[in-house]
Motif scaffolding. Structure first.
Motif, PDB file in Angstrom:
ATOM      1  N   ALA A 191      -9.752  26.117  74.228  1.00 32.62           N
ATOM      2  CA  ALA A 191     -10.840  26.550  75.130  1.00 32.62           C
ATOM      3  C   ALA A 191     -10.280  26.783  76.527  1.00 32.62           C
ATOM      4  N   ILE A 192      -9.373  25.921  76.963  1.00 28.74           N
ATOM      5  CA  ILE A 192      -8.772  26.087  78.300  1.00 28.74           C
ATOM      6  C   ILE A 192      -7.963  27.384  78.346  1.00 28.74           C
ATOM      7  N   ASN A 193      -7.252  27.665  77.264  1.00 27.83           N
ATOM      8  CA  ASN A 193      -6.489  28.910  77.184  1.00 27.83           C
ATOM      9  C   ASN A 193      -7.429  30.134  77.243  1.00 27.83           C
ATOM     10  N   GLU A 194      -8.577  30.032  76.584  1.00 25.32           N
ATOM     11  CA  GLU A 194      -9.545  31.147  76.609  1.00 25.32           C
ATOM     12  C   GLU A 194     -10.120  31.321  78.025  1.00 25.32           C
ATOM     13  N   MET A 195     -10.245  30.216  78.764  1.00 19.21           N
ATOM     14  CA  MET A 195     -10.732  30.328  80.151  1.00 19.21           C
ATOM     15  C   MET A 195      -9.736  31.118  80.982  1.00 19.21           C
ATOM     16  N   GLN A 196      -8.450  30.903  80.703  1.00 24.26           N
ATOM     17  CA  GLN A 196      -7.419  31.690  81.391  1.00 24.26           C
ATOM     18  C   GLN A 196      -7.594  33.168  81.076  1.00 24.26           C
ATOM     19  N   ALA A 204      -6.839  41.629  66.361  1.00 26.54           N
ATOM     20  CA  ALA A 204      -6.747  43.029  65.948  1.00 26.54           C
ATOM     21  C   ALA A 204      -7.354  43.958  67.012  1.00 26.54           C
ATOM     22  N   ALA A 205      -8.451  43.533  67.591  1.00 23.21           N
ATOM     23  CA  ALA A 205      -9.104  44.376  68.601  1.00 23.21           C
ATOM     24  C   ALA A 205      -8.252  44.482  69.873  1.00 23.21           C
ATOM     25  N   TYR A 206      -7.649  43.373  70.293  1.00 19.61           N
ATOM     26  CA  TYR A 206      -6.764  43.433  71.476  1.00 19.61           C
ATOM     27  C   TYR A 206      -5.554  44.317  71.182  1.00 19.61           C
ATOM     28  N   ASP A 207      -5.064  44.224  69.970  1.00 19.92           N
ATOM     29  CA  ASP A 207      -3.912  45.034  69.581  1.00 19.92           C
ATOM     30  C   ASP A 207      -4.247  46.529  69.659  1.00 19.92           C
ATOM     31  N   ARG A 208      -5.421  46.887  69.129  1.00 19.43           N
ATOM     32  CA  ARG A 208      -5.886  48.282  69.180  1.00 19.43           C
ATOM     33  C   ARG A 208      -6.043  48.744  70.622  1.00 19.43           C
ATOM     34  N   ALA A 209      -6.687  47.908  71.428  1.00 12.19           N
ATOM     35  CA  ALA A 209      -6.925  48.278  72.832  1.00 12.19           C
ATOM     36  C   ALA A 209      -5.598  48.453  73.572  1.00 12.19           C
ATOM     37  N   LEU A 222      -3.011  42.858  77.654  1.00 12.77           N
ATOM     38  CA  LEU A 222      -3.709  42.813  76.361  1.00 12.77           C
ATOM     39  C   LEU A 222      -2.799  42.266  75.261  1.00 12.77           C
ATOM     40  N   LEU A 223      -1.518  42.637  75.322  1.00 14.96           N
ATOM     41  CA  LEU A 223      -0.589  42.141  74.292  1.00 14.96           C
ATOM     42  C   LEU A 223      -0.336  40.643  74.451  1.00 14.96           C
ATOM     43  N   ARG A 224      -0.305  40.204  75.697  1.00 17.64           N
ATOM     44  CA  ARG A 224      -0.101  38.774  75.934  1.00 17.64           C
ATOM     45  C   ARG A 224      -1.278  37.975  75.368  1.00 17.64           C
ATOM     46  N   ILE A 225      -2.499  38.471  75.637  1.00 19.01           N
ATOM     47  CA  ILE A 225      -3.681  37.779  75.107  1.00 19.01           C
ATOM     48  C   ILE A 225      -3.668  37.842  73.576  1.00 19.01           C
ATOM     49  N   ARG A 226      -3.335  39.024  73.034  1.00 21.51           N
ATOM     50  CA  ARG A 226      -3.265  39.159  71.567  1.00 21.51           C
ATOM     51  C   ARG A 226      -2.351  38.091  70.972  1.00 21.51           C
ATOM     52  N   ASP A 227      -1.181  37.906  71.584  1.00 13.04           N
ATOM     53  CA  ASP A 227      -0.241  36.920  71.058  1.00 13.04           C
ATOM     54  C   ASP A 227      -0.813  35.505  71.094  1.00 13.04           C
ATOM     55  N   HIS A 228      -1.554  35.203  72.153  1.00 18.95           N
ATOM     56  CA  HIS A 228      -2.204  33.891  72.206  1.00 18.95           C
ATOM     57  C   HIS A 228      -3.207  33.748  71.066  1.00 18.95           C
ATOM     58  N   GLU A 229      -3.959  34.834  70.812  1.00 22.16           N
ATOM     59  CA  GLU A 229      -4.992  34.752  69.761  1.00 22.16           C
ATOM     60  C   GLU A 229      -4.349  34.559  68.381  1.00 22.16           C
ATOM     61  N   THR A 252      -4.984  31.464  65.813  1.00 29.78           N
ATOM     62  CA  THR A 252      -5.277  31.597  64.384  1.00 29.78           C
ATOM     63  C   THR A 252      -4.390  30.651  63.578  1.00 29.78           C
ATOM     64  N   GLU A 253      -3.104  30.606  63.952  1.00 24.69           N
ATOM     65  CA  GLU A 253      -2.168  29.764  63.198  1.00 24.69           C
ATOM     66  C   GLU A 253      -2.493  28.274  63.340  1.00 24.69           C
ATOM     67  N   ILE A 254      -2.804  27.878  64.572  1.00 26.09           N
ATOM     68  CA  ILE A 254      -3.180  26.467  64.821  1.00 26.09           C
ATOM     69  C   ILE A 254      -4.394  26.102  63.964  1.00 26.09           C
ATOM     70  N   PHE A 255      -5.415  26.964  63.989  1.00 22.18           N
ATOM     71  CA  PHE A 255      -6.647  26.661  63.258  1.00 22.18           C
ATOM     72  C   PHE A 255      -6.406  26.696  61.748  1.00 22.18           C
ATOM     73  N   ASN A 256      -5.537  27.602  61.285  1.00 24.39           N
ATOM     74  CA  ASN A 256      -5.199  27.649  59.868  1.00 24.39           C
ATOM     75  C   ASN A 256      -4.558  26.341  59.406  1.00 24.39           C
ATOM     76  N   ASP A 257      -3.610  25.835  60.183  1.00 27.75           N
ATOM     77  CA  ASP A 257      -2.962  24.566  59.838  1.00 27.75           C
ATOM     78  C   ASP A 257      -3.977  23.436  59.758  1.00 27.75           C
ATOM     79  N   LEU A 258      -4.867  23.397  60.755  1.00 31.41           N
ATOM     80  CA  LEU A 258      -5.874  22.330  60.781  1.00 31.41           C
ATOM     81  C   LEU A 258      -6.802  22.435  59.572  1.00 31.41           C
ATOM     82  N   LEU A 259      -7.141  23.673  59.208  1.00 30.58           N
ATOM     83  CA  LEU A 259      -8.050  23.868  58.065  1.00 30.58           C
ATOM     84  C   LEU A 259      -7.381  23.396  56.775  1.00 30.58           C
TER      85      LEU A 259
END
Ligand code: FE2
Ligand code: FE2
Ligand code: FE2
Length: 281
Positions: free
Chosen positions: A188-193, A238-243, A256-263, A267-274
């Motif tokens: 969430a803190i990263n998304e605030m950035q 995917a949307a950031y990548d397109r933009a 946009l690419l920097r944000i895409r990489d964070h996203e 995804t990977e963090i949440f996948n591991d947790l799941l």
């Protein structure tokens, strides 16, 4: 006073903190870089801490934190008028906290609200001072009225970031999985950035950030939260990548690419947790 009634009061306070955060961030972004904008952003961060403390207390009482936003005092021109609005917002907060402190018996909650109240009193003083300072420095609204595809894309990003900030903090309050709780808070803190970067970019290219959100996932089971979060992260990466591929502006592309990489990382963090969460069942 019973817990349900206390929860109700705290949720009202929480909604008003939410409104204050967005009101102050809107001002800080619109003023561009500068000492006053930085100080206002710092005040918004203190309101975020308040929101966090209130939400944690609501959950301890067995309640659910509200995601509604309290009334904001937007409008006004020039910047000195915005500061007057902020003084009024703080006055409202000060009297409301006093009203809420009085009937609550629980010493821990009383102490918390008193702690927040002392911050609001200090903010009130800061904004009174900023009315003067804004007049002296002739502080300006730097936002323009550009409205094109780039602005639309950036504002789509702002709406997305605002949505996931609310979603991840909500998930962090509701999950019982300590590891997931920490990750939701961190992401969430990263998304605030991200929201800050996008909003500042919008002002830099002479337009206005629209800080509104879309639907927030209210799951209460950790696995359901993670599935919703993975889905949204995949879509936006995917949307950031397109933009990024569509834009000609090299700085915007980089952003946009920097944000895409964070996203993608989220995804990977949440996948591991799941995966871990599913193994538990
Ligand atoms: Fe405040
Ligand atoms: Fe993001
Ligand atoms: Fe993300």
């Amino acid at each position: 006073m019973d817990e349900g009634k206390i929860t109700e009061l705290l949720n009202k306070d929480l909604e008003d903190e939410h409104g204050a955060i967005i009101q102050y961030l809107t001002h800080a972004y619109a003023m561009g870089e500068g000492e006053m904008a930085c100080e206002i952003e710092a005040i918004a961060r203190e309101e975020m801490r308040h929101l966090d403390w209130l939400a944690e207390t609501i959950v301890e009482l067995g309640g659910v934190p509200s995601l509604e936003r309290g009334t904001m005092r937007m409008g006004g021109e020039p910047v000195a008028d915005w500061m007057k609005n902020n003084v009024m917002l703080e006055e409202g907060a000060i009297s409301q906290y006093k009203e809420h402190i009085a009937p609550i018996d629980d010493p821990k909650i009383k102490r918390l609200l008193q702690r927040i109240l002392s911050d609001e009193e200090s903010h009130h003083g800061d904004f009174v001072h900023f009315i003067d300072k804004a007049q002296r420095e002739k502080a300006k609204d730097l936002r323009g009225s550009r409205a094109d595809k780039v602005v639309q894309t950036l504002n789509w990003g702002v709406a997305h970031e605002y949505t996931v900030i609310l979603q991840y903090i909500f998930h962090s309050y509701m999950t019982t999985n300590e590891e997931a709780k920490k990750e939701f808070g961190d992401q969430a803190i990263n998304e605030m950035q991200h929201l800050g970067w996008l909003a500042e970019k919008i002002v830099n290219i002479s337009s206005r950030p629209r800080i509104e959100h879309t639907e927030v996932d209210h799951s209460t089971e950790t696995a359901d939260m993670l599935r919703a979060d993975i889905k949204i992260e995949q879509e936006v990466a995917a949307a950031y990548d397109r933009a990024a591929r569509e834009t000609e502006d090299p700085d915007l592309k980089k952003l946009l690419l920097r944000i895409r990489d964070h996203e993608i990382y989220h995804t990977e963090i949440f996948n591991d947790l799941l995966k871990k969460e599913e193994r538990k069942d």
